[in-house]
Design an enzyme around this catalytic site. Structure first.
Site, PDB file in Angstrom:
ATOM      1  N   LYS A 157      31.381   5.528  -0.643  1.00 19.60           N
ATOM      2  CA  LYS A 157      31.031   6.518   0.387  1.00 19.60           C
ATOM      3  C   LYS A 157      31.943   7.739   0.326  1.00 19.60           C
ATOM      4  O   LYS A 157      33.132   7.615   0.008  1.00 19.60           O
ATOM      5  CB  LYS A 157      31.138   5.878   1.782  1.00 19.60           C
ATOM      6  CG  LYS A 157      30.502   4.500   1.883  1.00 19.60           C
ATOM      7  CD  LYS A 157      30.498   3.938   3.282  1.00 19.60           C
ATOM      8  CE  LYS A 157      30.079   2.467   3.285  1.00 19.60           C
ATOM      9  NZ  LYS A 157      31.180   1.517   3.091  1.00 19.60           N
ATOM     10  N   TYR A 181      38.606   3.282   2.059  1.00 17.73           N
ATOM     11  CA  TYR A 181      39.148   1.905   2.062  1.00 17.73           C
ATOM     12  C   TYR A 181      40.308   1.754   1.056  1.00 17.73           C
ATOM     13  O   TYR A 181      41.011   0.764   1.075  1.00 17.73           O
ATOM     14  CB  TYR A 181      38.063   0.870   1.727  1.00 17.73           C
ATOM     15  CG  TYR A 181      36.845   0.839   2.630  1.00 17.73           C
ATOM     16  CD1 TYR A 181      36.789   1.574   3.813  1.00 17.73           C
ATOM     17  CD2 TYR A 181      35.735   0.072   2.297  1.00 17.73           C
ATOM     18  CE1 TYR A 181      35.654   1.548   4.631  1.00 17.73           C
ATOM     19  CE2 TYR A 181      34.604   0.034   3.108  1.00 17.73           C
ATOM     20  CZ  TYR A 181      34.574   0.785   4.263  1.00 17.73           C
ATOM     21  OH  TYR A 181      33.447   0.749   5.055  1.00 17.73           O
ATOM     22  N   HIS A 199      29.619   9.011   4.556  1.00 20.15           N
ATOM     23  CA  HIS A 199      30.193   7.955   5.399  1.00 20.15           C
ATOM     24  C   HIS A 199      29.917   8.183   6.874  1.00 20.15           C
ATOM     25  O   HIS A 199      29.873   7.227   7.666  1.00 20.15           O
ATOM     26  CB  HIS A 199      31.709   7.878   5.156  1.00 20.15           C
ATOM     27  CG  HIS A 199      32.305   6.536   5.457  1.00 20.15           C
ATOM     28  ND1 HIS A 199      33.331   5.999   4.725  1.00 20.15           N
ATOM     29  CD2 HIS A 199      32.021   5.618   6.410  1.00 20.15           C
ATOM     30  CE1 HIS A 199      33.652   4.815   5.230  1.00 20.15           C
ATOM     31  NE2 HIS A 199      32.873   4.567   6.245  1.00 20.15           N
ATOM     32  N   ASP A 201      30.323  -3.501  -1.124  1.00 22.21           N
ATOM     33  CA  ASP A 201      30.308  -2.268  -0.328  1.00 22.21           C
ATOM     34  C   ASP A 201      31.740  -1.786  -0.096  1.00 22.21           C
ATOM     35  O   ASP A 201      32.497  -2.411   0.636  1.00 22.21           O
ATOM     36  CB  ASP A 201      29.629  -2.543   1.021  1.00 22.21           C
ATOM     37  CG  ASP A 201      29.525  -1.289   1.864  1.00 22.21           C
ATOM     38  OD1 ASP A 201      28.540  -0.544   1.698  1.00 22.21           O
ATOM     39  OD2 ASP A 201      30.436  -1.030   2.678  1.00 22.21           O
TER      40      ASP A 201
HETATM   41  P1  NDP Z   1      32.727  -8.173   9.873  1.00 20.13           P
HETATM   42  O1  NDP Z   1      31.816  -8.046  11.045  1.00 20.13           O
HETATM   43  O2  NDP Z   1      32.176  -8.527   8.553  1.00 20.13           O
HETATM   44  O3  NDP Z   1      33.857  -9.222  10.294  1.00 20.13           O
HETATM   45  C1  NDP Z   1      34.957  -9.497   9.488  1.00 20.13           C
HETATM   46  C2  NDP Z   1      35.889 -10.429  10.259  1.00 20.13           C
HETATM   47  O4  NDP Z   1      35.226 -11.681  10.474  1.00 20.13           O
HETATM   48  C3  NDP Z   1      37.173 -10.714   9.538  1.00 20.13           C
HETATM   49  O5  NDP Z   1      38.209 -10.746  10.504  1.00 20.13           O
HETATM   50  C4  NDP Z   1      36.947 -12.100   8.940  1.00 20.13           C
HETATM   51  O6  NDP Z   1      38.180 -12.798   8.870  1.00 20.13           O
HETATM   52  C5  NDP Z   1      36.024 -12.735   9.942  1.00 20.13           C
HETATM   53  N1  NDP Z   1      35.110 -13.689   9.306  1.00 20.13           N
HETATM   54  C6  NDP Z   1      34.398 -13.492   8.189  1.00 20.13           C
HETATM   55  N2  NDP Z   1      33.639 -14.563   7.906  1.00 20.13           N
HETATM   56  C7  NDP Z   1      33.897 -15.474   8.873  1.00 20.13           C
HETATM   57  C8  NDP Z   1      33.412 -16.776   9.111  1.00 20.13           C
HETATM   58  N3  NDP Z   1      32.523 -17.346   8.295  1.00 20.13           N
HETATM   59  N4  NDP Z   1      33.885 -17.455  10.188  1.00 20.13           N
HETATM   60  C9  NDP Z   1      34.794 -16.862  11.010  1.00 20.13           C
HETATM   61  N5  NDP Z   1      35.284 -15.622  10.834  1.00 20.13           N
HETATM   62  C10 NDP Z   1      34.836 -14.922   9.767  1.00 20.13           C
HETATM   63  O7  NDP Z   1      33.633  -6.827   9.793  1.00 20.13           O
HETATM   64  P2  NDP Z   1      33.677  -5.428   9.057  1.00 20.13           P
HETATM   65  O8  NDP Z   1      33.926  -4.434  10.134  1.00 20.13           O
HETATM   66  O9  NDP Z   1      34.595  -5.483   7.905  1.00 20.13           O
HETATM   67  O10 NDP Z   1      32.199  -5.150   8.525  1.00 20.13           O
HETATM   68  C11 NDP Z   1      31.742  -5.623   7.281  1.00 20.13           C
HETATM   69  C12 NDP Z   1      31.611  -4.498   6.244  1.00 20.13           C
HETATM   70  O11 NDP Z   1      30.761  -3.457   6.715  1.00 20.13           O
HETATM   71  C13 NDP Z   1      32.926  -3.767   5.930  1.00 20.13           C
HETATM   72  O12 NDP Z   1      33.795  -4.542   5.160  1.00 20.13           O
HETATM   73  C14 NDP Z   1      32.397  -2.519   5.280  1.00 20.13           C
HETATM   74  O13 NDP Z   1      32.005  -2.784   3.955  1.00 20.13           O
HETATM   75  C15 NDP Z   1      31.205  -2.204   6.171  1.00 20.13           C
HETATM   76  N6  NDP Z   1      31.579  -1.278   7.263  1.00 20.13           N
HETATM   77  C16 NDP Z   1      31.114   0.014   7.202  1.00 20.13           C
HETATM   78  C17 NDP Z   1      31.435   0.939   8.158  1.00 20.13           C
HETATM   79  C18 NDP Z   1      30.885   2.323   8.059  1.00 20.13           C
HETATM   80  O14 NDP Z   1      31.318   3.205   8.824  1.00 20.13           O
HETATM   81  N7  NDP Z   1      29.963   2.598   7.158  1.00 20.13           N
HETATM   82  C19 NDP Z   1      32.313   0.601   9.299  1.00 20.13           C
HETATM   83  C20 NDP Z   1      32.729  -0.799   9.320  1.00 20.13           C
HETATM   84  C21 NDP Z   1      32.343  -1.679   8.333  1.00 20.13           C
HETATM   85  P3  NDP Z   1      38.673 -13.480   7.467  1.00 20.13           P
HETATM   86  O15 NDP Z   1      38.842 -12.357   6.484  1.00 20.13           O
HETATM   87  O16 NDP Z   1      39.970 -14.122   7.850  1.00 20.13           O
HETATM   88  O17 NDP Z   1      37.624 -14.472   7.070  1.00 20.13           O
END
Ligand code: NDP
Length: 272
Positions: A75, A50, A108, A45
């Site tokens: 998006k 991005y 988006h 995604d």
């Molecule tokens: P998430 O809720 O997926 O959280 C990501 C964070 O969690 C990072 O800091 C990561 O750190 C940490 N993390 C990931 N896995 C673990 C784990 N197993 N244990 C502990 N910490 C963990 O955040 P996002 O806001 O990025 O949401 C996910 C996706 O949703 C986005 O990447 C995007 O594709 C989509 N999105 C869409 C939006 C929209 O408006 N349509 C808005 C926001 C997101 P680390 O990298 O260090 O593991």
């Protein structure tokens, strides 16, 4: 193998996707997507805003997986919404991704020009360039306004969802179910902000899995398409290892009760 969800356009989407928001363009995104494909994700995604679409495309090609075996969503950015700009923006995304078509193209945001943008998405869908089309951050009133005028209903609505933002979005989830619209859950890990919650920790101990896995499993069992993001190969694999256990009804209910209306990004409730 990731299960799939049937869409209202006859296609099927892998129920677990890999999110790449805030992963820096270049080697960081390429390495993260490579690790995700290695760990078994077949759904990525991204979004024009991005700025890492090219890296997503490169990583998929470099993986050696057969063309077409990885579901790619991107998006339309707000700056490009509108009848005269949306098509060019789509073509630029396609070129950066290095693809002939995307699996899913989303508005988006419920931008004020969403209806004219949607017409363009309907054309791209008819031409086979966007195999499925959908929306993101649409709440009930945004969906109702679109559905009243659309020729093609959205196949997907991608919204923020976690146990901490669940009851607050119940009306939107219900409207999606009524309209046959699949729900994708973004920020399923609350961007890490609630991973230390004691209920999550307790359930994780009960099921012998990690807190992140509990959050992803909750989302899957709700029938959503969670899109966890990580840049860490170990956590990328951890977040994909969610198909060998289940939460029971009591655990699901305890998670449902955590709703606090937590939005970790922009709140579409503010968008008219
Ligand atoms: P998430 O809720 O997926 O959280 C990501 C964070 O969690 C990072 O800091 C990561 O750190 C940490 N993390 C990931 N896995 C673990 C784990 N197993 N244990 C502990 N910490 C963990 O955040 P996002 O806001 O990025 O949401 C996910 C996706 O949703 C986005 O990447 C995007 O594709 C989509 N999105 C869409 C939006 C929209 O408006 N349509 C808005 C926001 C997101 P680390 O990298 O260090 O593991």
């Amino acid at each position: 193998m990731t299960p799939a969800i049937a869409l209202n356009d006859g296609r099927a989407i892998p129920q677990l996707g890999f999110g790449v928001f805030q992963i820096p363009p270049g080697r960081a995104t390429q390495a993260a997507v490579a690790a995700a494909l290695e760990a078994g994700y077949r759904h990525v995604d991204t979004a024009a805003v991005y700025r890492n679409e090219a890296d997503v495309g490169n990583a998929i090609r470099a993986s050696g997986l057969p063309p077409g075996s990885v579901w790619v969503t991107t998006k339309l950015a707000n700056a490009d919404q509108g009848a005269s700009t949306a098509r060019r923006a789509f073509e630029a995304s396609l070129e950066r991704l290095g693809l002939d078509a995307v699996d899913l193209y989303l508005l988006h945001w419920p931008h004020e020009r969403r209806l004219e943008s949607w017409r363009v998405l309907e054309e791209l869908h008819a031409e086979g360039l966007a195999r499925s089309i959908g929306v993101s951050n649409f709440l009930v009133r945004h969906l109702d306004g679109l559905m009243a005028r659309a020729s093609v209903p959205p196949a997907v609505n991608q919204i923020e969802l976690s146990p901490f933002l669940y009851g607050t979005r119940a009306d939107t989830v219900r409207r999606c179910a009524e309209g046959g619209i699949a729900v994708e859950a973004y920020s399923p890990l609350t961007k890490g902000r609630r991973l230390d919650d004691s209920t999550i920790a307790g359930i994780a101990a009960e099921v012998g899995h990690t807190r992140a896995q509990v959050l992803i499993r909750w989302s899957l069992q709700k029938g959503f398409v969670p899109l966890p993001r990580s840049s860490n190969p170990g956590r990328i694999a951890e977040n994909a290892a969610v198909f060998d256990f289940a939460l029971d009804d009591r655990q699901m209910a305890a998670l449902d009760a955590l709703d606090e209306g937590l939005t970790t990004g922009w709140d579409p409730a503010r968008q008219a």
